[in-house]
Design a protein around this motif. Sequence first.
Motif, PDB file in Angstrom:
ATOM      1  N   GLU A  93     -65.100 -23.976  14.823  1.00 30.28           N
ATOM      2  CA  GLU A  93     -64.653 -25.187  15.510  1.00 30.28           C
ATOM      3  C   GLU A  93     -63.314 -25.626  14.926  1.00 30.28           C
ATOM      4  O   GLU A  93     -63.099 -25.556  13.711  1.00 30.28           O
ATOM      5  CB  GLU A  93     -65.686 -26.305  15.345  1.00 30.28           C
ATOM      6  N   TRP A  94     -62.418 -26.044  15.817  1.00 32.27           N
ATOM      7  CA  TRP A  94     -61.140 -26.609  15.414  1.00 32.27           C
ATOM      8  C   TRP A  94     -61.084 -28.079  15.847  1.00 32.27           C
ATOM      9  O   TRP A  94     -61.417 -28.396  16.994  1.00 32.27           O
ATOM     10  CB  TRP A  94     -59.966 -25.878  16.088  1.00 32.27           C
ATOM     11  N   HIS A  95     -60.668 -28.935  14.952  1.00 31.65           N
ATOM     12  CA  HIS A  95     -60.388 -30.325  15.324  1.00 31.65           C
ATOM     13  C   HIS A  95     -58.911 -30.528  15.592  1.00 31.65           C
ATOM     14  O   HIS A  95     -58.460 -31.630  15.834  1.00 31.65           O
ATOM     15  CB  HIS A  95     -60.844 -31.287  14.215  1.00 31.65           C
ATOM     16  N   ARG A  96     -58.168 -29.393  15.491  1.00 29.91           N
ATOM     17  CA  ARG A  96     -56.737 -29.413  15.792  1.00 29.91           C
ATOM     18  C   ARG A  96     -56.428 -28.156  16.581  1.00 29.91           C
ATOM     19  O   ARG A  96     -57.347 -27.548  17.128  1.00 29.91           O
ATOM     20  CB  ARG A  96     -55.920 -29.469  14.491  1.00 29.91           C
ATOM     21  N   ASP A  97     -55.168 -27.735  16.639  1.00 28.19           N
ATOM     22  CA  ASP A  97     -54.815 -26.664  17.560  1.00 28.19           C
ATOM     23  C   ASP A  97     -55.192 -25.271  17.076  1.00 28.19           C
ATOM     24  O   ASP A  97     -55.099 -24.312  17.818  1.00 28.19           O
ATOM     25  CB  ASP A  97     -53.310 -26.691  17.880  1.00 28.19           C
ATOM     26  N   GLY A  98     -55.570 -25.112  15.786  1.00 25.32           N
ATOM     27  CA  GLY A  98     -55.992 -23.798  15.307  1.00 25.32           C
ATOM     28  C   GLY A  98     -54.871 -22.824  15.032  1.00 25.32           C
ATOM     29  O   GLY A  98     -55.087 -21.639  14.909  1.00 25.32           O
ATOM     30  N   GLY A  99     -53.619 -23.323  14.944  1.00 24.95           N
ATOM     31  CA  GLY A  99     -52.505 -22.430  14.658  1.00 24.95           C
ATOM     32  C   GLY A  99     -51.856 -21.909  15.921  1.00 24.95           C
ATOM     33  O   GLY A  99     -52.125 -22.352  17.030  1.00 24.95           O
ATOM     34  N   ALA A 100     -50.979 -20.869  15.730  1.00 22.06           N
ATOM     35  CA  ALA A 100     -50.165 -20.369  16.838  1.00 22.06           C
ATOM     36  C   ALA A 100     -50.892 -19.342  17.709  1.00 22.06           C
ATOM     37  O   ALA A 100     -50.394 -18.948  18.736  1.00 22.06           O
ATOM     38  CB  ALA A 100     -48.874 -19.744  16.293  1.00 22.06           C
ATOM     39  N   LEU A 101     -52.110 -18.914  17.329  1.00 18.83           N
ATOM     40  CA  LEU A 101     -52.791 -17.875  18.083  1.00 18.83           C
ATOM     41  C   LEU A 101     -53.308 -18.408  19.409  1.00 18.83           C
ATOM     42  O   LEU A 101     -53.845 -19.516  19.481  1.00 18.83           O
ATOM     43  CB  LEU A 101     -53.975 -17.328  17.270  1.00 18.83           C
ATOM     44  N   ASP A 102     -53.205 -17.600  20.468  1.00 21.13           N
ATOM     45  CA  ASP A 102     -53.774 -17.995  21.746  1.00 21.13           C
ATOM     46  C   ASP A 102     -55.266 -17.672  21.749  1.00 21.13           C
ATOM     47  O   ASP A 102     -55.814 -17.104  20.807  1.00 21.13           O
ATOM     48  CB  ASP A 102     -53.042 -17.310  22.904  1.00 21.13           C
ATOM     49  N   ILE A 103     -55.955 -18.049  22.845  1.00 20.78           N
ATOM     50  CA  ILE A 103     -57.405 -17.901  22.904  1.00 20.78           C
ATOM     51  C   ILE A 103     -57.817 -16.439  22.751  1.00 20.78           C
ATOM     52  O   ILE A 103     -58.747 -16.101  22.008  1.00 20.78           O
ATOM     53  CB  ILE A 103     -57.934 -18.469  24.234  1.00 20.78           C
ATOM     54  N   LYS A 104     -57.095 -15.530  23.434  1.00 20.72           N
ATOM     55  CA  LYS A 104     -57.437 -14.111  23.368  1.00 20.72           C
ATOM     56  C   LYS A 104     -57.306 -13.582  21.944  1.00 20.72           C
ATOM     57  O   LYS A 104     -58.183 -12.847  21.465  1.00 20.72           O
ATOM     58  CB  LYS A 104     -56.538 -13.321  24.314  1.00 20.72           C
ATOM     59  N   ALA A 105     -56.216 -13.953  21.265  1.00 20.63           N
ATOM     60  CA  ALA A 105     -56.000 -13.482  19.891  1.00 20.63           C
ATOM     61  C   ALA A 105     -57.046 -14.059  18.941  1.00 20.63           C
ATOM     62  O   ALA A 105     -57.522 -13.377  18.033  1.00 20.63           O
ATOM     63  CB  ALA A 105     -54.591 -13.847  19.431  1.00 20.63           C
ATOM     64  N   ARG A 106     -57.423 -15.336  19.148  1.00 21.15           N
ATOM     65  CA  ARG A 106     -58.453 -15.944  18.302  1.00 21.15           C
ATOM     66  C   ARG A 106     -59.784 -15.205  18.463  1.00 21.15           C
ATOM     67  O   ARG A 106     -60.480 -14.936  17.486  1.00 21.15           O
ATOM     68  CB  ARG A 106     -58.650 -17.416  18.668  1.00 21.15           C
ATOM     69  N   ARG A 107     -60.146 -14.897  19.725  1.00 21.47           N
ATOM     70  CA  ARG A 107     -61.417 -14.236  19.965  1.00 21.47           C
ATOM     71  C   ARG A 107     -61.426 -12.846  19.319  1.00 21.47           C
ATOM     72  O   ARG A 107     -62.416 -12.428  18.714  1.00 21.47           O
ATOM     73  CB  ARG A 107     -61.676 -14.121  21.468  1.00 21.47           C
ATOM     74  N   GLN A 108     -60.331 -12.116  19.436  1.00 26.06           N
ATOM     75  CA  GLN A 108     -60.252 -10.785  18.832  1.00 26.06           C
ATOM     76  C   GLN A 108     -60.391 -10.871  17.315  1.00 26.06           C
ATOM     77  O   GLN A 108     -61.117 -10.090  16.703  1.00 26.06           O
ATOM     78  CB  GLN A 108     -58.930 -10.119  19.209  1.00 26.06           C
ATOM     79  N   LEU A 109     -59.696 -11.833  16.712  1.00 25.41           N
ATOM     80  CA  LEU A 109     -59.751 -11.997  15.263  1.00 25.41           C
ATOM     81  C   LEU A 109     -61.150 -12.400  14.811  1.00 25.41           C
ATOM     82  O   LEU A 109     -61.685 -11.864  13.832  1.00 25.41           O
ATOM     83  CB  LEU A 109     -58.719 -13.045  14.837  1.00 25.41           C
ATOM     84  N   LEU A 110     -61.797 -13.325  15.537  1.00 25.55           N
ATOM     85  CA  LEU A 110     -63.144 -13.764  15.184  1.00 25.55           C
ATOM     86  C   LEU A 110     -64.137 -12.612  15.312  1.00 25.55           C
ATOM     87  O   LEU A 110     -65.028 -12.443  14.478  1.00 25.55           O
ATOM     88  CB  LEU A 110     -63.561 -14.938  16.083  1.00 25.55           C
ATOM     89  N   THR A 111     -63.977 -11.793  16.346  1.00 24.64           N
ATOM     90  CA  THR A 111     -64.851 -10.636  16.533  1.00 24.64           C
ATOM     91  C   THR A 111     -64.702  -9.644  15.384  1.00 24.64           C
ATOM     92  O   THR A 111     -65.692  -9.093  14.873  1.00 24.64           O
ATOM     93  CB  THR A 111     -64.534  -9.940  17.873  1.00 24.64           C
TER      94      THR A 111
END
Length: 352
Positions: free
Chosen positions: A125-143
């Motif tokens: 969970e992010w209470h802010r923007d989570g950095g410069a990564l877009d949604i696709k990049a975040r999902r790949q990194l989390l996976t």
Amino acid sequence: MNKHDLVNELDRMRSLLALSRELLQTDDPMVVLDLVGKALADLMHMDRAILIVNTNGAQYVHGFDHGGRARYSDASNPLYRPGLACLQGDGSSAAQPAANVPAGAGAVMAVGVPPHRPTTALAVEWHRDGGALDIKARRQLLTQVAELTAAALGKLQARASLEQQVSQQSGQMMDTAHAHAAELARRDDVEHEIRELSLTDGMTGLRNRRGFFVEAEQAFKVAQRQHAASAVIFADIDGLKRINDAVGHQAGDQLICDAAGILRASFRNVDVVARVGGDEFAAFTLDDEQPDTVVERIRRNLHAFNRMEGRPFQVSLSIGIVQCDPAAGMSLDDYIHAADAQMYAHKQQRLH
């Protein structure tokens, strides 16, 4: 992908490779949780996260705060439901607005591994923007973090019930870690190739002007510090315009390539040889020989080439060479200009 994005991507790949090595080297499940929490905080800048593992009817739940510190948790954790949805579904969950924060200020994302019949879920969970990564990049990194976590937990065999499910996935997760390493190596190769292209003259394969000053400057500084013998050579093709006008630019281009080949053959691999202009070449050599010896070697190679080819025109070079004096306080550029002046004087003498 621009250069800045490529550098950031390489940094993330290196961090993931380091995480995979550390995870697979530890025998302590709490160390695994600490490493995973730190990776989530450093790479994804999350505010909190949850890890859920299902195996043989048992469920293990750990939460992480914004600093990545792990603690036991349960179904009362606000992130439990998104994580559980991944385990009960297809292993993925769309980014949803974060709870108890202003609209648009944050989001929740969850993934499960393996993609089919997942047994391990990570939700952040992010209470802010989570950095410069877009949604696709975040999902790949989390996976990727989830896959490495599952692989490490399978290796530990800390709990017999957990091992029965997760150990079957260890080979797949190890392959993922090796794939990350292979991708990082591939990107390093791409970086090297891009650098080589930026330093190389496309027509002759010699260094270009930028490549000459990048590499020769380093060798020049070493020679100055060690008081080693060195020299700068400047050469110009005679009659290139006449060949272009009389025979055509294709013949002129071939003349440039022939001159480049003769110069390359006249120096060692450790010397820096470059095409610095249309018909101009420069070289820097760390050599104990006298400058006249270097020039004579070039002339012998010129003579041998012209005898062998039998063309309607011959390769001819005007050459200037200056021996570098460590005590003179001159820069590499100063020596280039001095060698250029000698070359011009030599050309004028031949014309008169």
